[in-house]
Design an enzyme around this catalytic site. Sequence first.
Site, short mmCIF file in Angstrom:
data_model
loop_
_atom_site.label_atom_id
_atom_site.label_comp_id
_atom_site.label_asym_id
_atom_site.label_seq_id
_atom_site.Cartn_x
_atom_site.Cartn_y
_atom_site.Cartn_z
N SER A 140 -64.11 23.02 -9.33
CA SER A 140 -63.46 21.72 -9.15
C SER A 140 -62.85 21.29 -10.48
O SER A 140 -63.27 21.78 -11.54
CB SER A 140 -64.52 20.68 -8.72
OG SER A 140 -63.98 19.37 -8.77
N TYR A 153 -72.78 15.76 -10.28
CA TYR A 153 -71.79 16.59 -9.56
C TYR A 153 -70.93 17.34 -10.58
O TYR A 153 -70.71 18.55 -10.45
CB TYR A 153 -70.91 15.73 -8.64
CG TYR A 153 -69.87 16.58 -7.93
CD1 TYR A 153 -70.26 17.54 -6.99
CD2 TYR A 153 -68.51 16.46 -8.24
CE1 TYR A 153 -69.30 18.35 -6.36
CE2 TYR A 153 -67.56 17.26 -7.60
CZ TYR A 153 -67.97 18.20 -6.68
OH TYR A 153 -67.03 19.01 -6.06
P1 NDP Z 1 -66.62 19.72 3.33
O1 NDP Z 1 -67.69 18.70 3.32
O2 NDP Z 1 -65.50 19.59 4.29
O3 NDP Z 1 -67.27 21.18 3.49
C1 NDP Z 1 -68.45 21.56 2.83
C2 NDP Z 1 -69.01 22.79 3.48
O4 NDP Z 1 -70.20 23.19 2.76
C3 NDP Z 1 -69.42 22.57 4.91
O5 NDP Z 1 -69.03 23.69 5.70
C4 NDP Z 1 -70.94 22.49 4.85
O6 NDP Z 1 -71.49 23.01 6.05
C5 NDP Z 1 -71.23 23.44 3.70
N1 NDP Z 1 -72.54 23.21 3.11
C6 NDP Z 1 -72.98 22.12 2.46
N2 NDP Z 1 -74.27 22.28 2.12
C7 NDP Z 1 -74.64 23.51 2.55
C8 NDP Z 1 -75.85 24.24 2.53
N3 NDP Z 1 -76.94 23.75 1.94
N4 NDP Z 1 -75.89 25.48 3.09
C9 NDP Z 1 -74.79 25.99 3.69
N5 NDP Z 1 -73.61 25.34 3.74
C10 NDP Z 1 -73.55 24.10 3.20
O7 NDP Z 1 -66.04 19.75 1.84
P2 NDP Z 1 -64.97 20.70 1.10
O8 NDP Z 1 -64.40 21.70 2.01
O9 NDP Z 1 -64.06 19.81 0.37
O10 NDP Z 1 -65.93 21.38 0.03
C11 NDP Z 1 -66.00 22.76 -0.18
C12 NDP Z 1 -66.24 23.02 -1.66
O11 NDP Z 1 -65.12 22.54 -2.40
C13 NDP Z 1 -67.46 22.33 -2.25
O12 NDP Z 1 -68.08 23.24 -3.15
C14 NDP Z 1 -66.87 21.16 -3.02
O13 NDP Z 1 -67.68 20.76 -4.10
C15 NDP Z 1 -65.56 21.75 -3.48
N6 NDP Z 1 -64.48 20.84 -3.84
C16 NDP Z 1 -64.04 19.87 -2.98
C17 NDP Z 1 -62.96 19.06 -3.35
C18 NDP Z 1 -62.47 17.97 -2.47
O14 NDP Z 1 -61.88 16.99 -3.00
N7 NDP Z 1 -62.62 18.06 -1.18
C19 NDP Z 1 -62.27 19.27 -4.62
C20 NDP Z 1 -62.84 20.30 -5.45
C21 NDP Z 1 -63.88 21.06 -5.05
P3 NDP Z 1 -72.81 22.48 6.81
O15 NDP Z 1 -72.90 21.00 6.56
O16 NDP Z 1 -72.54 22.85 8.24
O17 NDP Z 1 -73.92 23.26 6.21
C1 8X3 Z 2 -64.08 17.21 -5.90
C2 8X3 Z 2 -62.97 16.57 -6.62
O1 8X3 Z 2 -62.35 14.72 -8.28
O2 8X3 Z 2 -63.94 14.15 -6.52
O3 8X3 Z 2 -64.68 18.21 -6.66
O4 8X3 Z 2 -64.60 15.55 -8.36
S1 8X3 Z 2 -63.51 15.19 -7.49
#
Ligand code: NDP
Ligand code: 8X3
Length: 252
Positions: A140, A153
């Site tokens: 991120s 985070y």
């Molecule tokens: P979502 O919440 O849409 O997706 C997160 C996914 O992670 C879900 O499929 C969830 O599935 C899974 N997950 C969470 N906890 C667990 C667990 N303990 N075991 C298995 N699976 C798990 O968010 P994003 O798609 O945005 O996030 C994906 C990644 O991208 C994360 O690492 C996040 O930190 C990162 N990210 C997100 C950004 C944003 O602004 N959206 C920007 C930068 C990075 P389930 O709940 O079914 O287990």
């Molecule tokens: C998710 C993006 O800017 O909320 O990693 O940290 S931010």
Amino acid sequence: MKKIVFITGATSGFGEACAHAFATNGYSLILNGRRQERLSNLAITLKEQYGAEAILLPFDVQDNRAVVAGIDSLPASWKEVDVLVNNAGLALGRDLFQEANLQDWETMLDTNVKGLLYVSKAIVPLMIRRGKGHIINIGSVAGKQVYERGNVYCASKHAVDALTKGMRIDLLPHGIKVTAIQPGAADTEFSLVRFKGNEEAAQKAYDGFEPLHAKDVADVVYYTTTLPPHVCVNDLVLTCTRQADAHYFFKD
Ligand code: NDP
Ligand code: 8X3
């Protein structure tokens, strides 16, 4: 034999979009996430839309025993994993350090850092055996800079950044590529999870600008796997055009 991609956190957001991106490009998929029904529905969709085969491993990445048992249970031909996308992760809360919830911190560290380690530790020997593979860690902009109320985070994503570098160095002799994809704000379920179901607070995070969409990130993830064997994208930061880094946005 089709190539195999293993995606953690495929029930939503980037992971689900990555599943579509790889399936449309002929991959077979191993899909993880805790919400089993969503995984099953995704597998049906991928089969219908692209004719893609999928195996579902609905474990919690925080549970190393379940991770090891799930990966052990794969049929031998499915252990030939070409690409691992370590995507499962979350933020919980947007609180000052002195006010934040200890359980939230533990869940973030256990998922974003230890979960990534558990899955990687189980998959890496399979890649070493074949002398090739590609690991893509979803970091991120929060792994590059720290912002107010981002404390743990941001620390978890800084850890992902450091681990990506360390993995790349140690896996160098084994022909395994290790890539960090570091997105900025994207309109997945991320904010809804972070703000614990508060839709108004979640939506506010995207007020006044068009954020990244999950497909934008998935397309870039997939792109990094299309390069020749001697080329590796090490570290790629992508944001929407209205975001410069973790701190600066241009909003209406
Ligand atoms: P979502 O919440 O849409 O997706 C997160 C996914 O992670 C879900 O499929 C969830 O599935 C899974 N997950 C969470 N906890 C667990 C667990 N303990 N075991 C298995 N699976 C798990 O968010 P994003 O798609 O945005 O996030 C994906 C990644 O991208 C994360 O690492 C996040 O930190 C990162 N990210 C997100 C950004 C944003 O602004 N959206 C920007 C930068 C990075 P389930 O709940 O079914 O287990
Ligand atoms: C998710 C993006 O800017 O909320 O990693 O940290 S931010």
